[in-house]
Write an enzyme that holds these catalytic residues in place. Structure first.
Site, PDB file in Angstrom:
ATOM      1  CB  CYS A 191      -8.060 -12.233  35.260  1.00  0.00           C
ATOM      2  SG  CYS A 191      -6.562 -11.804  34.341  1.00  0.00           S
ATOM      3  CB  ALA A 192     -13.379 -14.980  34.115  1.00  0.00           C
ATOM      4  N   GLY A 207     -15.725 -15.686  38.939  1.00  0.00           N
ATOM      5  CA  GLY A 207     -16.895 -15.534  38.084  1.00  0.00           C
ATOM      6  C   GLY A 207     -17.900 -14.508  38.546  1.00  0.00           C
ATOM      7  N   GLY A 208     -17.619 -13.793  39.629  1.00  0.00           N
ATOM      8  CA  GLY A 208     -18.566 -12.796  40.124  1.00  0.00           C
ATOM      9  C   GLY A 208     -18.814 -11.678  39.130  1.00  0.00           C
ATOM     10  CG  ASP A 228      -0.607 -16.930  30.860  1.00  0.00           C
ATOM     11  OD1 ASP A 228      -0.965 -15.839  31.338  1.00  0.00           O
ATOM     12  OD2 ASP A 228       0.531 -17.399  31.032  1.00  0.00           O
ATOM     13  CG  ASP A 261     -10.899  -7.770  38.621  1.00  0.00           C
ATOM     14  OD1 ASP A 261     -10.696  -6.646  39.104  1.00  0.00           O
ATOM     15  OD2 ASP A 261     -11.113  -8.777  39.311  1.00  0.00           O
ATOM     16  CB  CYS A 277      -9.112  -5.826  44.971  1.00  0.00           C
ATOM     17  SG  CYS A 277      -8.099  -7.322  44.878  1.00  0.00           S
TER      18      CYS A 277
END
Length: 599
Positions: free
Chosen positions: A304-305, A308-309, A355, A465, A516
């Protein structure tokens, strides 16, 4: 001097006395209102920043059981405030920490905002991170909360501008007040006026829902008789100068509405500063890349990029040597990852639309391929092992661009019911396309590889993530929408993604799971699920380890549902970042798994 005696009829005398009572009653009310308008101790409590984070009662009870009442109260308060510093990750492929510090110091010294950030002892607010292995991370210290004299130099209470909650959360992080975020303001606000900025918070409805009880453009009276007067108490975030009149704020579509020069929290705005050289990122997000411990030449999947951080952080740790597949289900988000990778000059990142719940391809799919998204029925096919590189994407985009041009020329000359038997519907589509231009996916550089998944054991390391409730992000001024059921649903969704991730990591590889949020249903409960279901998984040490331990035990809900967390001894193997701790980070969770022999 002679005295004049005036005789009044009893009826007229009664009328005069009645009017006098009414007059003095009105004067008394005016004095009362005037007294309330003065900045006395009660109003000083009003003109401040002291929000109370609202939760669903059942969710609040759940978190209180998990953390304890005092600890959860500290977490709730910390969530309403931004971190006291901005964390910057330096792109060491292009530059160095010392060079970035020098450039940022110059930029801040030339701005009024930067001068306000100088430390009390006169030292610079910019410094390298002192955590071992993170010398490429730069910290810019802010300050706050500051006490603001909202009535300074004003005879009456200040004029007010009311902004949306999301706008306020951005302002607390250093942004300005932009026009779309303004909901209401005092009457007769003119350009150049001093205004106090406050926040419009969601209020509970009759049916258990939450909403802001006003429409955009509402006029604030600024008096205790104002129905929204008490709702704004303790929700003032700064004082500034109106850049537009009241009419302008609700007439123009964009621009700065208030230049906020005096803020409760002072943090530098680093938007569009040193693009490609730095990336503004929360400290725990940087730690995730280190927990994954990527090595040069490895094949890595970021499931789940976007935005892009973490993907680019992994690439920098690999010194841009190896292969990173950055996947996301959103086309536009994948484009953002592509843009960030290009800005940072990273070549080892390959993007695809995928997905996360369908990351593992079927044993014998009809077409074991990756599809380049096109606007027409035709598609270009490449193998999974040849996910499109930037050169291939550019070539395909160029060929398709030429085809589009030819197609448009033909479409513009085709006639209804002509020799090609073009339908009226196709003609209408063609005219619309010629009028509106090519779509985003048809522009050069705007393509996204669409993957059908990857075979099991395809990657050395996988980062999940996971999308989550985001209840660790700060500043956060409202949390009332989440329910106990929705928090459980987030956990179920993440377990399904974890099921996919486990299959994609080779034996001897590494899987890192992160969120998070402070929600145990999405953190410790998911780890418990993974360890119980997949016996070949084991928790692995993380370096550096700066977060706290996870939660041990279980939680029993009123409906009988039992949620299992970590077992004794496992809590020190995960990292849990507490917003109320001395690290002053967002709420975050990291678990690292080693993959043993699979049965």
């Amino acid at each position: 001097m002679s005295k004049v005696r005036v005789l009044l009829k009893p009826s007229l005398l009664t009328t005069c006395l009645t009017r006098a009572k009414t007059f003095f009653s009105s004067v008394s009310q005016l004095r009362s209102i005037s007294h309330q308008m003065e900045i006395d101790p009660s109003d000083s409590e009003r003109y401040c920043y002291d929000p109370i984070l609202r939760w669903n009662p059942q969710v609040e009870d759940y978190f209180t059981k998990a953390y304890g009442p005092d600890h959860f109260a500290r977490i709730s308060k910390a969530l309403t405030r931004p971190s006291s510093y901005s964390c910057i990750r330096v792109n060491t492929v292009k530059t160095s920490s010392d060079a970035v510090i020098e450039k940022l110091t110059k930029i801040l010294n030339e701005s009024e905002e930067g001068l306000k950030l100088v430390q009390p002892d006169g030292s610079s607010p910019i410094a390298k991170c002192q955590i071992p292995g993170l010398d490429y991370v730069v910290l810019v210290n802010g300050s706050g909360p500051h006490r603001i004299e909202y009535d300074s130099g004003l005879e009456n209470p200040p004029k007010e501008v009311l902004v949306s909650r999301k706008c306020a959360e951005a302002v607390l992080r250093g942004a300005q007040v932009y026009v779309p975020g303004v909901l209401a303001c005092t009457a007769h606000v003119e350009k150049g006026d001093a205004v106090a900025v406050c926040v419009a918070m969601e209020q509970p409805g009759d049916e258990g829902d939450w909403s802001v009880n006003m429409t955009r453009g509402t006029t604030l009276q600024g008096l205790p008789t104002d129905p929204y007067y008490r709702e704004r108490s303790g929700l003032y975030i700064g004082m500034g100068t109106a850049m537009l009149s009241r009419a302008g704020m609700f007439r123009v579509p964009h621009g700065i509405a208030v230049d906020l020069s005096n803020r409760v929290f002072r943090l530098p705005s680093l938007h569009n500063v040193l693009e490609g050289e730095i990336f503004l990122q929360n400290l725990p997000s940087i730690i995730v890349a280190h927990a994954l411990d990527p090595q040069k030449g490895e094949r890595i999947l970021d499931m789940c990029a976007a935005p892009g951080g973490k993907t680019t952080a992994i690439a920098i740790l690999m010194n841009d040597e190896g292969e990173i597949v950055a996947a996301d289900r959103s086309h536009n988000k994948v484009l953002n990852v592509q843009k960030l990778s290009a800005e940072m000059g990273l070549s080892c990142i390959t993007t695809c639309k995928l997905d996360a719940l369908k990351s593992v391809c079927l044993p014998n799919p009809p077409n074991d391929s990756t599809t380049i998204v096109n606007s027409d029925n035709s598609s270009s096919m490449t193998s999974h092992s040849e996910l499109s590189s930037s050169e291939e994407m550019t070539s395909l985009a160029s060929r398709k661009s030429m085809a589009d041009k030819s197609w448009e020329e033909n479409a513009s000359t085709e006639q209804p019911n002509g020799g090609d038997n073009v339908s009226q519907a196709d003609i209408r589509k063609n005219k619309g396309r010629l009028k509106n231009g090519r779509g985003r996916t048809q522009c050069q550089g705007g393509r996204v590889g669409k993957s059908q998944g990857f075979p099991p054991n395809s990657f050395d390391r996988v980062l999940l993530d996971a999308p989550c409730s985001a209840l660790g992000l700060r500043p956060r001024l409202f949390a009332g929408l989440e329910t106990v059921i929705s928090l459980r649903d987030h956990g179920r969704y993440q377990r399904k993604m974890l099921d996919q991730a486990v299959q994609l990591v080779r034996v001897g590889g590494i899987l890192v799971y992160s969120t998070c949020t402070i929600n145990p249903s999405e953190n410790e409960a998911v780890v418990r699920y993974a360890l119980d279901k997949y016996r070949f998984l084991s928790l692995a040490p993380q370096h550096p380890r700066i977060g706290g331990p996870g939660l041990v035990g279980r939680c029993e809900f009123p409906d009988g549902y039992i949620e299992e967390w970590l077992k004794p001894g496992e809590e020190e193997m995960v990292q849990k970042f507490d917003p109320s701790s001395e690290l002053d980070t967002i709420g975050f969770f990291i678990a690292k798994f080693s993959v043993g022999p699979k049965d």
